[in-house]
Write a protein that holds these residues in place. Sequence first.
Motif, mmCIF file in Angstrom:
data_model
loop_
_atom_site.group_PDB
_atom_site.id
_atom_site.type_symbol
_atom_site.label_atom_id
_atom_site.label_comp_id
_atom_site.label_asym_id
_atom_site.label_seq_id
_atom_site.Cartn_x
_atom_site.Cartn_y
_atom_site.Cartn_z
ATOM 1 N N UNK A 54 0.874 -1.198 0.000
ATOM 2 C CA UNK A 54 0.000 0.000 0.000
ATOM 3 C C UNK A 54 0.902 1.236 0.000
ATOM 4 N N UNK A 55 0.311 2.266 -0.459
ATOM 5 C CA UNK A 55 0.973 3.566 -0.482
ATOM 6 C C UNK A 55 0.017 4.578 0.159
ATOM 7 N N UNK A 56 0.484 5.311 1.205
ATOM 8 C CA UNK A 56 -0.373 6.283 1.907
ATOM 9 C C UNK A 56 0.505 7.438 2.424
ATOM 10 N N UNK A 57 -0.109 8.570 2.615
ATOM 11 C CA UNK A 57 0.675 9.712 3.147
ATOM 12 C C UNK A 57 1.075 9.458 4.590
ATOM 13 N N UNK A 58 2.251 9.921 4.962
ATOM 14 C CA UNK A 58 2.739 9.844 6.338
ATOM 15 C C UNK A 58 3.709 10.983 6.566
ATOM 16 N N UNK B 47 18.169 0.069 -6.820
ATOM 17 C CA UNK B 47 18.352 -1.350 -7.092
ATOM 18 C C UNK B 47 18.021 -1.649 -8.554
ATOM 19 N N UNK B 48 18.853 -2.410 -9.295
ATOM 20 C CA UNK B 48 18.606 -2.696 -10.727
ATOM 21 C C UNK B 48 17.467 -3.681 -10.897
ATOM 22 N N UNK B 49 16.705 -3.463 -11.983
ATOM 23 C CA UNK B 49 15.614 -4.367 -12.381
ATOM 24 C C UNK B 49 14.617 -4.586 -11.244
ATOM 25 N N UNK B 50 14.301 -3.506 -10.506
ATOM 26 C CA UNK B 50 13.335 -3.641 -9.418
ATOM 27 C C UNK B 50 11.933 -3.585 -9.999
ATOM 28 N N UNK B 51 11.065 -4.561 -9.678
ATOM 29 C CA UNK B 51 9.684 -4.522 -10.211
ATOM 30 C C UNK B 51 8.882 -3.363 -9.622
ATOM 31 N N UNK B 52 9.376 -2.760 -8.529
ATOM 32 C CA UNK B 52 8.631 -1.657 -7.905
ATOM 33 C C UNK B 52 8.997 -0.324 -8.531
ATOM 34 N N UNK B 53 10.088 -0.242 -9.273
ATOM 35 C CA UNK B 53 10.563 1.034 -9.803
ATOM 36 C C UNK B 53 9.589 1.632 -10.784
ATOM 37 N N UNK B 54 9.022 0.762 -11.631
ATOM 38 C CA UNK B 54 8.074 1.288 -12.618
ATOM 39 C C UNK B 54 6.829 1.862 -11.945
ATOM 40 N N UNK B 55 6.356 1.148 -10.941
ATOM 41 C CA UNK B 55 5.149 1.632 -10.252
ATOM 42 C C UNK B 55 5.417 2.959 -9.496
ATOM 43 N N UNK B 56 6.596 3.043 -8.906
ATOM 44 C CA UNK B 56 6.922 4.296 -8.226
ATOM 45 C C UNK B 56 7.060 5.444 -9.208
ATOM 46 N N UNK B 57 7.616 5.131 -10.378
ATOM 47 C CA UNK B 57 7.722 6.175 -11.403
ATOM 48 C C UNK B 57 6.337 6.631 -11.854
ATOM 49 N N UNK B 58 5.411 5.641 -11.989
ATOM 50 C CA UNK B 58 4.042 6.006 -12.379
ATOM 51 C C UNK B 58 3.383 6.862 -11.300
ATOM 52 N N UNK B 59 3.615 6.449 -10.049
ATOM 53 C CA UNK B 59 3.037 7.247 -8.947
ATOM 54 C C UNK B 59 3.630 8.651 -8.915
ATOM 55 N N UNK B 60 4.933 8.756 -9.159
ATOM 56 C CA UNK B 60 5.565 10.074 -9.175
ATOM 57 C C UNK B 60 4.999 10.930 -10.292
ATOM 58 N N UNK B 61 4.787 10.335 -11.457
ATOM 59 C CA UNK B 61 4.202 11.100 -12.571
ATOM 60 C C UNK B 61 2.788 11.561 -12.224
#
Length: 435
Positions: A347-351, A378-392
């Motif tokens: 999950x992702x939530x404000x804190x 970290x290279x080839x992290x499956x979470x990196x794409x999702x974090x990039x989408x969230x940042x966008x």
Amino acid sequence: MASDGFLQPKCAKWRLCCGLRWQVLIFIPYFSHIVSGQIRYSIPEEMKKGSFIGNVAQDLGLDLKRLRAGRARIVTGESIQYTELKTDKGILVVSERIDREQLCGDVTPCSFSFEIILENPIELHPVTIFIQDQNDNAPQVLYPVQTSNSLVAEMVPRSADVGYLVTKVVAVDVDSGQNAWLSYKLQKAMDRALFEVGLQNGEIRTVRQVTDKDAVKQRLIVVVEDNGQPSRSATVNVNIAVADSFPEVLSEFIDFTHDKEYNDNLTFYLVLALAVVSFLFITCLVVIISVKIFRWRQSRVLYHSNLPVIPYYPPRYADTLGTGTLQHVYNYEVCRTTDSRKSDCKFVRPCSQNVLIMDPSSTGTMQRMQSENNILDEPDSPLEDRLAALAAQDRREILAAQDRLETLAAQDKRETLAALGRRKALAALDRREHL
């Protein structure tokens, strides 16, 4: 020799008598023609210094030039000169305070005399001044003796009949005439139906038969008043014990002094408390009125001033130098499992731990905390794409919020300018009305 010694003192005595007789015969004819006139004045006592007594020049028929040329002066045998002669005006004034009781005592009438002497030719004018008594002294109580340390009480047996003489109040007044006539009145008594005071003699007598129901302790307050205008008075406390034996009186009167001290202390504290409360009330009232006046004056100053209106921004927003208003801080937290490379984001939530900060020097630059940078490196992290989408997505939401805030800021500025214009118009209208 004996006869010569005896006759010599006799001859000396005769010569002395003859000399005195000759001097008297010369003195009386010499001064008989210089005594011109005598004047009398009557003044009240306690006159102020410089008060007018009489016009000597007019009363004696003298000219002011004669007074000055003859060096008119006062000659008196008293140690204190109560009067002064003003030769430039020809009047007699008071030079010292005159107290009739100190000057004459009980002698009536009270007066003092002096002479006014002029030279070239010599003139002698006797002057007599009578002092009128003023009611400047209050009566003095001689009995009962008023003491603060001891208690004096008059005993009345319970078998006393009507008209029994309890005691007599004795007082004197040092004034004279009707100012010294004294009268006695009963001001306060524990039982007015039991005692009375004689108006002229100050005798305290019983009005009725004393009974067993009457209290042992009786206290009377007698007022002694003179007949002056205005009248002066003095008070005296009379303690009376209604008892047949001294032990009974002693047991009842032992706490009289303590009661008096208690009453005096209670009165003092009551007066002190009243003064403190009054002072606090007046102080609070003055402070409240001062604050009200200060606020009213401030509002009047701001109303008549032409100062521009400063726009108000919410506490979590600030101006960003032409790019609109933008909230400074956004907080997010990323939670992962132990093997985060093979798991998805839970999950992702404000804190309040990881902070996303908007750099005010550039438009749209994002920075992450050190803990989040470790995950993204970290290279080839499956979470990196999702974090990039969230940042966008966060960037898009921030830009949208920025646009809305800029729109609100522009609207606020327009409303502020409109309000400022209305205030200037009202100020100009007020100035025209005053003119």
